[in-house]
Design a protein around this motif. Structure first.
Motif, short mmCIF file in Angstrom:
data_model
loop_
_atom_site.label_atom_id
_atom_site.label_comp_id
_atom_site.label_asym_id
_atom_site.label_seq_id
_atom_site.Cartn_x
_atom_site.Cartn_y
_atom_site.Cartn_z
N TRP A 40 -4.25 7.40 2.28
CA TRP A 40 -3.32 6.51 1.58
C TRP A 40 -4.08 5.61 0.61
CZ3 TRP A 40 -0.90 4.94 6.87
CH2 TRP A 40 -0.09 6.00 7.31
N TYR A 63 2.32 -8.14 -3.21
CA TYR A 63 2.23 -6.72 -2.90
C TYR A 63 2.91 -5.86 -3.98
CZ TYR A 63 0.05 -7.45 1.61
OH TYR A 63 -0.85 -7.77 2.60
N PHE A 72 2.09 -2.32 -3.43
CA PHE A 72 2.16 -2.37 -1.98
C PHE A 72 0.95 -1.73 -1.29
CE2 PHE A 72 6.44 -2.71 -3.60
CZ PHE A 72 6.87 -3.86 -2.98
N ALA A 73 -0.19 -1.72 -2.00
CA ALA A 73 -1.42 -1.25 -1.37
C ALA A 73 -1.96 -2.33 -0.44
CB ALA A 73 -2.46 -0.93 -2.44
N ALA A 119 -4.67 3.50 -2.91
CA ALA A 119 -3.73 2.67 -3.67
C ALA A 119 -3.22 3.45 -4.86
CB ALA A 119 -4.43 1.40 -4.14
N GLN A 134 3.02 2.13 2.60
CA GLN A 134 3.57 1.33 1.52
C GLN A 134 5.00 0.88 1.81
OE1 GLN A 134 2.35 4.49 -1.34
NE2 GLN A 134 2.02 2.74 -2.72
N LEU A 190 7.01 4.19 -4.27
CA LEU A 190 6.58 4.09 -2.88
C LEU A 190 6.63 5.49 -2.28
CD1 LEU A 190 8.45 0.88 -1.73
CD2 LEU A 190 6.20 1.09 -2.77
#
Length: 524
Positions: free
Chosen positions: A16, A47, A52-53, A18, A30, A25
């Motif tokens: 996963w 985020y 949302f990393a 970034a 995330q 997403l």
């Protein structure tokens, strides 16, 4: 070292990475972060900006966790409630997490913890107004989004270190806290002095107790002499200076009361001092006036150095007279001021005197203008029906003296001269109605005027000699900070302690204890 994540979590984090800023997403992690962050707009914005990393897991996360958890391990050193952060529980959570939903929730929980800790260590555990309504400081509040962004994008160890106040006063108090904790662990300062008073030339057990205690406090070299000799007198005098007592070298009741204060009580003062420094963790003006209400002393500070100081008298310890703590800007001084008597003083103190035919030094004014004393039947009026205002014209006996220093505020507090000089000789000087009386008002005026005139004393004296009220503006307003510091350490390393004239320190330490701050066990 940090516990290893589960193999499942590690495999997930390796896959996963970034995504690009505009990527949708696509991973469960995330999605979990987005859901957990949605309840806090600052955290959600942070985020969102990084798609949302995570920052607490994955690439670069080990250093961030090490920096933050290390700071939590040292929270007690700053007088913070270490149990509030519970680094051991956090480490256990990282060891136990398995699924993406749990990882996302933990990620956001870590960010919340970081921001909470940043607030506590940088700007205070307590809201001062919740502790005492007369502490009306405007505590600076950090920009949470900027704080977490700086931590995520910079060196995490530097970022964590920068959270605490960087002022020399705070750093010196940290060292004093450590010193007192070591003394407490070693048994404190020994047995208290049992004698009610001791003077030079005295002998006996009380002198031995005094000598032993001052030795452990660091004021005297080790000795077995049982006489109150010159060395002991010098040590007592040094102690008196550091504790705001008249340095006569005699161990009278006030001096012995201060000497007998347990080390843990001094430690509590330092912990309160650290919290108070956090409340003032903001850039101060290049030139400012610092009024220490606990010390009853005022200082002019220029570029971090004290350039002027004076003894002051502050408000008496009654609910309506205690001088509040706040910051404002001094804009002008008034030479030959008129005293407009506050209504509370007029009806409580002067109306009874007016009924008896006294208070003739005060002018009585109605809405139409000045009224002759003899034309009024003051017995007709009560505190609630008194329709007049009272003024005292400029002059040698004016209650404000020759000059007042104005920083307009809603409490109507200011610094001023006074014709009553005897109170400046007291060790504790809390007697006014709330304003701050200055022992060296003319010198203060010259000092404040120096940046804007080559002849400050002559300019001031010329106006003073007219006998007429005159406002003199300061070309550059000067910050004024009314604080209440009962413990501080000088740049030369001397710890100073004062009393708690308004009982505010007691309320602050009680509130800190209720918040989870722990102090050492009590010793003598």
């Amino acid at each position: 070292m940090f516990p290893r994540l589960s193999s499942l979590a590690l495999a997930a984090l390796m896959s996963w990475g970034a995504p690009a800023m505009s990527a949708p997403l696509v991973t469960p992690l995330q999605q979990a972060v987005a859901q957990a962050a949605s309840a806090d707009e600052d955290i959600a914005a942070f985020y969102r900006a990084r798609a949302f990393a995570p920052i607490w897991m994955g690439e670069g996360a080990a250093d961030r966790r090490a920096a933050f958890l290390g700071a939590l391990d040292r929270a007690r050193e700053h007088g913070l409630p270490a149990g509030r952060y519970d680094a051991a529980t956090i480490r256990a959570e990282f060891a136990a997490v398995r699924d993406p939903a749990g990882l996302g929730a933990l990620e956001v929980a870590m960010t919340r913890r970081f921001l909470s800790f940043a607030q506590d260590i940088g700007f205070g555990v307590l809201n001062p107004r919740d502790v005492d309504r007369t502490i009306v400081l405007e505590v600076p509040r950090p920009e949470r989004l900027a704080q977490i962004t700086a931590f995520a994008e910079g060196d995490p160890f530097d970022a964590v270190q920068a959270l605490a106040p960087s002022s020399p006063a705070y750093t010196r108090l940290l060292r004093e806290k450590l010193r007192l904790e070591e003394l407490a662990a070693a048994g404190g300062w020994g047995a208290p002095v049992s004698s009610p008073a001791l003077k030079p030339g005295a002998e006996g057990a009380g002198v031995v107790e005094l000598r032993n205690r001052l030795i452990r406090m660091g004021y005297l070299r080790r000795s077995v002499a049982a006489t109150y000799d010159a060395d002991l007198e010098s040590a007592v005098r040094a102690f008196q200076i550091d504790h705001g007592l008249s340095p006569d070298g005699e161990a009278g009741p006030a001096t012995l009361a201060a000497i007998n204060v347990p080390v843990e009580d001094r430690l509590a003062q330092v912990v309160v001092g650290l919290e108070r420094q956090r409340w003032m963790n903001k850039p101060l003006e290049p030139r400012h006036v610092l009024v220490n209400l606990a010390e009853q002393h005022a200082y002019v500070v220029d570029d971090g150095k004290v350039t002027f100081d004076t003894v002051v008298v502050v408000g008496a310890d009654t609910p309506d007279r205690r001088t509040p703590e706040f910051s404002h800007m001094m804009t002008h001084m008034v030479i030959n001021p008129t005293w407009n008597v506050p209504r509370s003083i007029a009806v409580k103190e002067y109306l009874p005197a007016l009924r008896r035919g006294g208070a003739r030094h005060l002018q009585v004014h109605s809405r139409s203008g000045r009224v002759n004393h003899d034309a009024i039947d003051f017995s007709r009026y009560t505190a609630s029906t008194f329709p007049f205002s009272l003024k005292q014209a400029p002059g040698p006996q004016n209650a404000l003296g020759r000059v007042k220093f104005m920083f307009p505020n809603r409490w109507n507090i200011y610094l001023h001269d006074t014709p009553s000089r005897s109170l400046f000789e007291r060790d504790v000087r809390a007697f006014s109605h709330g304003c701050v009386r200055v022992e060296r008002p003319l010198d203060l005026a010259y000092h404040l005027l120096t940046p804007q005139t080559a002849t400050p004393e002559a300019d001031f004296t010329r106006i003073l000699n007219t006998g007429q009220e005159r406002r003199v503006n300061l070309d550059t307003p000067v910050g004024v900070h009314l604080v209440y510091w009962s413990a501080w350490v000088t740049p030369t390393g001397r710890a100073n302690y004062r009393g708690d004239p308004y009982g505010r320190d007691a309320r602050v330490i009680d509130a800190l204890r209720a918040a989870g701050v722990e102090l050492a066990a009590t010793r003598s």
